[in-house]
Design an enzyme around this catalytic site. Sequence first.
Site, mmCIF file in Angstrom:
data_model
loop_
_atom_site.group_PDB
_atom_site.id
_atom_site.type_symbol
_atom_site.label_atom_id
_atom_site.label_comp_id
_atom_site.label_asym_id
_atom_site.label_seq_id
_atom_site.Cartn_x
_atom_site.Cartn_y
_atom_site.Cartn_z
ATOM 1 N N CYS A 4 0.838 -1.194 0.000
ATOM 2 C CA CYS A 4 0.000 0.000 0.000
ATOM 3 C C CYS A 4 0.876 1.249 0.000
ATOM 4 O O CYS A 4 1.711 1.450 0.875
ATOM 5 C CB CYS A 4 -0.906 -0.007 1.230
ATOM 6 S SG CYS A 4 -1.798 1.527 1.430
ATOM 7 N N HIS A 98 -6.671 2.661 0.389
ATOM 8 C CA HIS A 98 -6.436 3.004 1.805
ATOM 9 C C HIS A 98 -7.179 4.323 1.964
ATOM 10 O O HIS A 98 -6.841 5.291 1.268
ATOM 11 C CB HIS A 98 -4.928 3.137 2.050
ATOM 12 C CG HIS A 98 -4.534 3.524 3.454
ATOM 13 N ND1 HIS A 98 -3.441 2.982 4.091
ATOM 14 C CD2 HIS A 98 -5.054 4.432 4.316
ATOM 15 C CE1 HIS A 98 -3.329 3.519 5.299
ATOM 16 N NE2 HIS A 98 -4.293 4.417 5.451
ATOM 17 N N HIS A 100 -8.854 7.847 2.317
ATOM 18 C CA HIS A 100 -8.226 9.170 2.391
ATOM 19 C C HIS A 100 -9.263 10.222 2.042
ATOM 20 O O HIS A 100 -10.216 9.947 1.309
ATOM 21 C CB HIS A 100 -7.030 9.255 1.447
ATOM 22 C CG HIS A 100 -7.310 8.801 0.055
ATOM 23 N ND1 HIS A 100 -7.316 7.461 -0.300
ATOM 24 C CD2 HIS A 100 -7.629 9.488 -1.064
ATOM 25 C CE1 HIS A 100 -7.609 7.362 -1.584
ATOM 26 N NE2 HIS A 100 -7.821 8.566 -2.072
HETATM 27 P P1 5GP Z 1 -8.148 8.470 -5.194
HETATM 28 O O1 5GP Z 1 -8.391 8.519 -6.670
HETATM 29 O O2 5GP Z 1 -7.766 7.093 -4.720
HETATM 30 O O3 5GP Z 1 -9.267 9.083 -4.394
HETATM 31 O O4 5GP Z 1 -6.931 9.439 -4.934
HETATM 32 C C1 5GP Z 1 -5.608 9.030 -4.811
HETATM 33 C C2 5GP Z 1 -4.755 10.285 -4.817
HETATM 34 O O5 5GP Z 1 -3.471 9.946 -4.353
HETATM 35 C C3 5GP Z 1 -4.607 10.884 -6.221
HETATM 36 O O6 5GP Z 1 -5.088 12.229 -6.214
HETATM 37 C C4 5GP Z 1 -3.102 10.801 -6.465
HETATM 38 O O7 5GP Z 1 -2.580 11.928 -7.146
HETATM 39 C C5 5GP Z 1 -2.516 10.674 -5.064
HETATM 40 N N1 5GP Z 1 -1.268 9.911 -5.002
HETATM 41 C C6 5GP Z 1 -1.058 8.686 -5.555
HETATM 42 N N2 5GP Z 1 0.203 8.276 -5.280
HETATM 43 C C7 5GP Z 1 0.759 9.260 -4.528
HETATM 44 C C8 5GP Z 1 2.072 9.409 -3.940
HETATM 45 O O8 5GP Z 1 2.949 8.557 -4.051
HETATM 46 N N3 5GP Z 1 2.310 10.559 -3.243
HETATM 47 C C9 5GP Z 1 1.354 11.526 -3.088
HETATM 48 N N4 5GP Z 1 1.705 12.617 -2.390
HETATM 49 N N5 5GP Z 1 0.121 11.406 -3.633
HETATM 50 C C10 5GP Z 1 -0.167 10.296 -4.339
HETATM 51 ZN ZN ZN Z 2 -2.401 1.305 3.632
#
Ligand code: 5GP
Ligand code: ZN
Length: 115
Positions: A4, A98, A100
Amino acid sequence: MEDCIFCKIINKEIPSEIVYEDEEVIAFKDINPAAPIHILVVPKKHIETLLDVTKEDGKLISHIYEVINKIAIDNGFSKQGFRVIANCGKDSGQEVMHIHFHILGGKKLGDKIVG
Ligand code: 5GP
Ligand code: ZN
């Protein structure tokens, strides 16, 4: 959890721009910002999706919202407003399994879906 990416950020195995951290929560800047302010607030407990949240997590979830308020106040954008988004599952486009909470702000936000 081993594979993760957010657990790796929590464990400092991957660098991130941390804006807030305590025993239960970490908040860092999104690597691919969708707005001038784009911060992710992440519980340190690995919970895959919002569907996995239980009553046991009640205090943690309310703490996350306290942290969101604190970040908005401390970073000077509470008055101008902001948006909080939590994606769950395929149709929402959740990429990281995970939970967020995205804090978005720093400009007039478009694409309002409800309200
Ligand atoms: P989801 O689409 O799952 O709601 O959002 C995941 C978010 O995590 C995306 O906006 C993406 O840019 C961010 N993200 C993914 N990998 C990383 C990382 O390694 N570092 C940071 N700071 N953000 C990440
Ligand atoms: Zn996790």
